[in-house]
Design a protein around this motif. Structure first.
Motif, PDB file in Angstrom:
ATOM      1  N   VAL A 124       1.940   8.720   5.932  1.00 29.40           N
ATOM      2  CA  VAL A 124       1.244   7.754   4.947  1.00 29.40           C
ATOM      3  C   VAL A 124      -0.080   8.871   4.624  1.00 29.40           C
ATOM      4  O   VAL A 124      -0.428   8.921   3.929  1.00 29.40           O
ATOM      5  N   ALA A 125      -1.401   8.502   5.489  1.00 32.69           N
ATOM      6  CA  ALA A 125      -2.607   9.088   5.727  1.00 32.69           C
ATOM      7  C   ALA A 125      -2.268  10.746   4.754  1.00 32.69           C
ATOM      8  O   ALA A 125      -2.860  10.417   3.739  1.00 32.69           O
ATOM      9  N   ASP A 126      -1.211  11.257   4.425  1.00 39.81           N
ATOM     10  CA  ASP A 126      -1.601  12.801   4.286  1.00 39.81           C
ATOM     11  C   ASP A 126      -0.764  12.427   2.844  1.00 39.81           C
ATOM     12  O   ASP A 126      -1.103  13.129   1.650  1.00 39.81           O
ATOM     13  N   ALA A 127       0.225  11.838   3.036  1.00 34.98           N
ATOM     14  CA  ALA A 127       0.295  10.985   1.092  1.00 34.98           C
ATOM     15  C   ALA A 127      -0.777  10.656   0.489  1.00 34.98           C
ATOM     16  O   ALA A 127      -0.956  10.710  -0.901  1.00 34.98           O
ATOM     17  N   ALA A 128      -1.444   9.394   1.183  1.00 34.39           N
ATOM     18  CA  ALA A 128      -2.597   8.899   0.696  1.00 34.39           C
ATOM     19  C   ALA A 128      -4.309   9.927  -0.171  1.00 34.39           C
ATOM     20  O   ALA A 128      -4.169   9.763  -0.695  1.00 34.39           O
ATOM     21  N   HIS A 129      -3.959  10.992   1.174  1.00 30.36           N
ATOM     22  CA  HIS A 129      -4.577  11.994   0.914  1.00 30.36           C
ATOM     23  C   HIS A 129      -4.421  12.856  -0.382  1.00 30.36           C
ATOM     24  O   HIS A 129      -5.446  13.578  -1.116  1.00 30.36           O
ATOM     25  N   ALA A 130      -2.861  13.469  -0.508  1.00 29.75           N
ATOM     26  CA  ALA A 130      -3.269  13.647  -1.649  1.00 29.75           C
ATOM     27  C   ALA A 130      -2.758  13.005  -2.618  1.00 29.75           C
ATOM     28  O   ALA A 130      -2.920  13.945  -3.879  1.00 29.75           O
ATOM     29  N   ASP A 152      -8.058   1.022  -3.115  1.00 31.95           N
ATOM     30  CA  ASP A 152      -8.764   2.968  -2.870  1.00 31.95           C
ATOM     31  C   ASP A 152      -9.007   3.357  -1.196  1.00 31.95           C
ATOM     32  O   ASP A 152      -9.180   4.455  -0.885  1.00 31.95           O
ATOM     33  N   ILE A 153     -10.879   2.745  -1.352  1.00 34.53           N
ATOM     34  CA  ILE A 153     -11.480   2.594  -0.758  1.00 34.53           C
ATOM     35  C   ILE A 153     -11.030   3.039   0.738  1.00 34.53           C
ATOM     36  O   ILE A 153     -11.154   3.135   1.670  1.00 34.53           O
ATOM     37  N   LEU A 154     -10.354   1.342   0.795  1.00 35.06           N
ATOM     38  CA  LEU A 154      -9.264   1.151   2.213  1.00 35.06           C
ATOM     39  C   LEU A 154      -8.564   2.478   2.407  1.00 35.06           C
ATOM     40  O   LEU A 154      -8.441   2.728   3.364  1.00 35.06           O
ATOM     41  N   LEU A 155      -7.453   2.558   2.014  1.00 31.38           N
ATOM     42  CA  LEU A 155      -6.804   3.280   1.868  1.00 31.38           C
ATOM     43  C   LEU A 155      -7.386   4.935   2.380  1.00 31.38           C
ATOM     44  O   LEU A 155      -6.903   5.331   2.659  1.00 31.38           O
ATOM     45  N   GLY A 156      -7.854   5.142   1.405  1.00 27.92           N
ATOM     46  CA  GLY A 156      -9.078   6.284   2.591  1.00 27.92           C
ATOM     47  C   GLY A 156      -9.415   6.421   3.455  1.00 27.92           C
ATOM     48  O   GLY A 156      -9.121   7.127   3.970  1.00 27.92           O
ATOM     49  N   GLY A 157     -10.003   5.025   4.029  1.00 28.27           N
ATOM     50  CA  GLY A 157     -10.247   5.168   5.097  1.00 28.27           C
ATOM     51  C   GLY A 157      -9.861   5.195   6.059  1.00 28.27           C
ATOM     52  O   GLY A 157      -9.872   5.855   7.548  1.00 28.27           O
ATOM     53  N   LEU A 158      -8.270   4.876   5.747  1.00 24.89           N
ATOM     54  CA  LEU A 158      -7.446   4.499   6.893  1.00 24.89           C
ATOM     55  C   LEU A 158      -6.673   5.883   6.938  1.00 24.89           C
ATOM     56  O   LEU A 158      -6.597   6.618   7.805  1.00 24.89           O
ATOM     57  N   ALA A 159      -6.832   6.736   5.906  1.00 26.19           N
ATOM     58  CA  ALA A 159      -6.622   7.648   5.881  1.00 26.19           C
ATOM     59  C   ALA A 159      -7.107   8.985   6.623  1.00 26.19           C
ATOM     60  O   ALA A 159      -6.213   9.351   7.799  1.00 26.19           O
TER      61      ALA A 159
END
Length: 920
Positions: A510-516, A528-535
């Motif tokens: 999931v983190a890789d997918a979010a990063h991409a 988006d900010i939260l997802l980026g921090g988690l990734a």
């Protein structure tokens, strides 16, 4: 099964205080060795079985239960087989004739049992069984007992006065054999209107049309079953659903139909029109009858037959009459009735009701009607009526002629159904949409896949749900990048729940997918900010992620209170707050979303949010508040069809030092974790066991309990588990195990730097330090934790410091810290840790006194919630809104609270030490 039900508890029966008191007195006499019999008699659905369940959970008695069945009523001794089958091991103790009679009845020997000897055999068998503990025999649906068993049991019932045995029969009026005629009776009548409203409000949390609610109250006539069953169809959706969608029991419906068949055709059509109109306005019914060419006088035969009355309102004799009338009518007559009702319903003042009747009047697809329903759904949702919106949208989809448009409406209806917790209905609508979508309609197919995946996660938090959400996110990427990131955040939440039971590196996937899939040039959303921090946390480590996570949590905390976020976003924002040791943000985020969910009736989100809030209460030492939310969490999880949220039950029991309850809950929770593939539950269970054993001073056991979860690095847990591990390892003499964990803990706390983080890090480091440096660390830990909301951690820091001071021979200083720790731990109910402090004080020469029991006022979980809210100044109406009750019910509870506490006003609640009753 909800964890709060792992241990039997006494149910609270609304409106049955008198009956409960009668049964309690009856049980007290039995426990004193003066048994007897009681017949609870009442109509179907009046609450007889609920009272038996109330008795079943009584403490200090052994319970046997028998249920009569109509299909077994001619099978001799069927009920005795149920009752006595488990006691045949003592058969040889009975006198010969009695033993022979019982053996014959059970088919163990030939012959016809003598009724007298058989009755005595059963009596003696029950007496033997009650040697060690009073015995309670509950006989449900006794009207269906076979005659031979009924005779034997009635014989026994009359001879129990000097035995610690009680027999309670529940009999449906007016049925019931002559065998029970002269036994003491408790007759059940319908609930009073106030209690009926309270029951309705407590069970159906979604907004309900006031007039529809009043009609339900009137027609149910206090029958609890009718109150609970009737709104599950039309009324729960504000009257916008097909009456009688849930069939009445066959025998009841057949009886009503036979009575309807003898009525004139115009009378039946008038009854049908009344059944199709959910409010019961006489003027509306009269105008609709005129359009149908029916003379209003046609109602007289129906009134004479006792099927309905027309006065200020149109009321059916029984809720099931309405369903039977509607179901018995032909489709053509139903459409005619709805068409007439649509014509006489004002389009300006009641557009939604008119749109609904129009939709039920058409025989096939009609875009104009479907569009009107869609508008009505929007209005309903704006009012917080999600259930009504779902009903409008579902009907709109059915009536939409264009396949593409029908698919769009079906998906909207599915989303609304999911919001109300109706998972099966949501999936049916998703399937309906998928059949209408064209092969090139990629956006809608992605939306359908996303909804299916989210419903899957609502129902079962396993690895398959994570895979489904990831797949849906990839499908969505090409047509809706923002929507795809929302799905990835949901996938992140799902992966956190699955944890150790994932069949691959799901968090990293999931983190890789979010990063991409990072957002483009537009300003990023909070999500988006939260997802980026988690990734970043998963890919690069905690320290690298702290700035992003802190920004995300701060922005969520400062966001407009009217903002509503997806469930995955709320979960992960709360998780991030815990990972950052930001207890204030954790509390604020949970409170805000709970308030929004209550306001909108979105049940699906509430169980987990309440669980987060309850954990925050534990952190703050507010065990009573946590217990009250636990009770509500399980109730709502059942309503919403969500998996039980058992995290808080086991944690609360552990912090309370309740070894037996913690062990029982932990065993069941761990089995559930493995069965459901929910690693998060396993983590919480291991954490709870570690807390319990640390409290009891069993450090080796605490070390073993915390070790599996401590070896993992999963979001939401690092602020909890390493602290327990370090204390256990240090006290068990395993510095080699403590130091690596301490190093990681220091690194994270240093990156966070909140008072909570700094305090627990200093406290943990002090455990591994000697001499004056340890003293300084403990003192600074106490200062820092005093600036946080972590009351439990502050009290434990004082306990550890006091223990250290005593070992150093500084007895006066030790007593100061230990006394403060003991008082704080005792006041919040952390009994195992308080006992540790008491032992240390005793070893230092000071005897402690337990707080006086009379200073604690024990309330039921719901009474506790109401008392705490009223103590803050909330009105009855405000409390009712928060707890999904009626204001009248809140006032009724307040009267009970005042009586228990010996007070007379709301103002007196402020400052009183309130404790939730523990049931076991």
């Amino acid at each position: 099964m909800p964890a709060s039900h792992f241990v039997p508890r006494r149910p609270v029966l609304l409106g049955r205080r008198h009956e409960s008191d009668v049964l309690d007195q009856f049980l007290h006499r039995t426990q004193a060795g003066r048994g007897g019999a009681l017949v609870i008699r009442g109509e179907a659905g009046i609450g007889k079985t609920a009272l038996l369940e109330y008795m079943r959970t009584a403490p200090g008695v052994r319970t046997l239960r028998v249920s009569g069945a109509e299909f077994e009523s001619e099978l001799a001794f069927a009920a005795l087989h149920q009752l006595c089958g488990s006691m045949l091991s003592v058969l040889q103790r009975l006198p010969g004739p009695q033993r022979g009679a019982l053996e014959a009845a059970f088919g163990l020997s030939s012959g016809t049992p003598d009724r007298f000897h058989l009755g005595l055999a059963v009596l003696n068998l029950l007496s033997e069984a009650a040697d060690e503990q009073p015995l309670l025999c509950l006989v449900d649906d006794a009207q269906w007992l076979d005659r031979a068993s009924a005779q034997a049991l009635s014989f026994v019932a009359r001879r129990l006065h000097d035995e610690p045995v009680a027999v309670v029969f529940a009999v449906r009026a007016p049925l019931g054999g002559a065998e029970l005629a002269d036994l003491p009776e408790l007759r059940l009548e319908g609930l009073a209107d106030a209690d009926a409203r309270g029951l309705l409000a407590s069970q159906f949390r979604a907004p309900m049309d006031r007039q529809v609610r009043e009609r339900i109250i009137a027609e149910a006539r206090g029958n609890p079953l009718a109150l609970l069953e009737l709104p599950r169809t039309a009324e729960l959706a504000g009257g916008f659903a097909v009456p009688g969608a849930a069939p009445a029991p066959g025998s009841v419906e057949a009886s009503f139909r036979s009575r309807l068949a003898g009525l004139p055709a115009d009378t039946r059509l008038l009854l049908l029109t009344a059944a199709a109109e959910p409010i019961g306005e006489p003027s509306l019914l009269r105008r609709a009858a005129e359009l149908l060419g029916v003379d209003p006088a046609a109602v007289t035969p129906a009134e004479d037959a006792g099927l309905l009355t027309v006065s200020a309102w149109v009321r059916f004799r029984h809720p099931l009459v309405r369903s039977a009338v509607y179901r018995a009518a032909s489709p053509e007559d139903r459409r005619a009735a709805h068409r007439a009702l649509a014509e006489v319903t004002d389009a300006d003042t009641r557009p939604d009701r008119r749109a609904w009747h129009r939709s039920m009047a058409v025989a096939g697809p009609d875009e104009g009607v479907a569009a009107a329903l869609e508008h009505s759904a929007g209005r309903a949702r704006a009012r917080g009526g999600i259930a009504a919106a779902a009903a409008f949208l579902e009907r709109a989809a059915t009536l939409t002629p264009d396949p593409g448009r029908r698919a769009v409406r079906a998906l909207a209806a599915a989303r609304a159904k999911r919001d109300t917790g109706a998972a099966e209905a949501a999936l049916t609508l998703v399937a309906m949409s998928e059949t209408d979508l064209g092969p090139d309609d990629e956006p809608r197919r992605a939306e359908a896949a996303a909804l299916r995946a989210r419903v899957s996660f609502d129902r079962k938090r396993d690895d398959e749900a994570v895979v489904g959400l990831l797949r849906a996110a990839k499908l969505t990427t090409r047509c809706d990048a923002a929507g795809a990131r929302e799905l990835l955040l949901d996938a992140f939440a799902a992966a956190v729940f699955v944890g150790r039971f994932a069949k691959g590196p799901r968090l990293l996937e999931v983190a890789d997918a979010a990063h991409a899939m990072r957002p483009g040039e537009a300003p990023p959303r909070l999500l988006d900010i939260l997802l980026g921090g988690l990734a970043t946390q998963v890919r690069e480590g905690y320290a690298a992620a702290v700035p992003q996570l802190r920004r995300a949590v701060d922005l969520h905390r400062r966001a407009d209170d009217g903002g509503e976020y997806g469930l995955g976003e709320v979960w992960m924002a709360c998780n991030a707050a815990m990972d950052l040791w930001d207890d204030a943000a954790w509390r604020v985020l949970a409170d805000r979303q709970i308030s929004l969910c209550r306001q909108h009736g979105a049940l699906a989100s509430l169980p987990v949010l309440l669980s987060f809030r309850a954990l925050a209460h534990i952190h703050a030492g507010e065990f009573g508040d946590a217990a009250a939310l636990v009770d509500e969490t399980h109730s709502i999880a059942v309503d919403a069809g969500a998996p039980p949220v058992v995290y808080v039950d086991v944690s609360l029991a552990a912090w309370r030092g309740d070894e037996a309850t913690t062990a029982a809950l932990a065993d069941v929770a761990m089995r559930a974790a493995h069965e459901r593939g929910e690693g998060r539950l396993a983590n919480v269970t291991e954490y709870a066991r570690a807390v319990l054993h640390n409290g009891l001073g069993r450090y080796e056991e605490a070390l073993q309990a915390a070790r599996p979860a401590c070896d993992l690095d999963e979001p939401g847990f690092y602020s909890w588990i390493p602290v327990e591990f370090v204390e256990a390892a240090a006290r068990a003499g395993r510095r080699d195990l403590a130091l690596p964990v301490m190093e990681r803990l220091s690194e994270r706390a240093g990156a966070s730097r909140t008072p909570w983080a700094t305090g627990v890090e200093l406290r943990s480091r002090a455990l591994l330090t000697d001499g004056p440096a340890a003293d300084e660390l403990y003192q600074e830990a106490i200062v820092q934790l005093g600036r946080s909301e972590g009351t439990v951690h502050l009290a434990r820091a004082r306990l550890l410091h006091g223990e250290w001071l005593r070992r150093e021979g500084r007895l006066s200083e030790a007593r100061t810290q230990l006394r403060a720790a003991y008082e704080q731990l005792s006041s919040i109910g952390a009994e195992a840790f308080a006992a540790r402090a008491a032992r240390e004080l005793a070893a230092g020469g000071e005897q402690v006194r337990k707080p006086k029991a009379e200073a604690q006022h024990r309330l039921t979980p719901q009474e506790f919630q109401i008392a705490r809210l009223v103590a803050t100044g909330a009105t009855s109406k405000e409390v009712a809104t928060q707890l999904f009750l009626s204001p009248r019910t809140v006032d009724t509870h307040l009267r009970n609270i005042f009586k228990k506490l010996g007070i007379t006003s709301r103002r007196q609640l402020r400052g009183l030490p309130l404790v939730v009753t523990r049931t076991a």
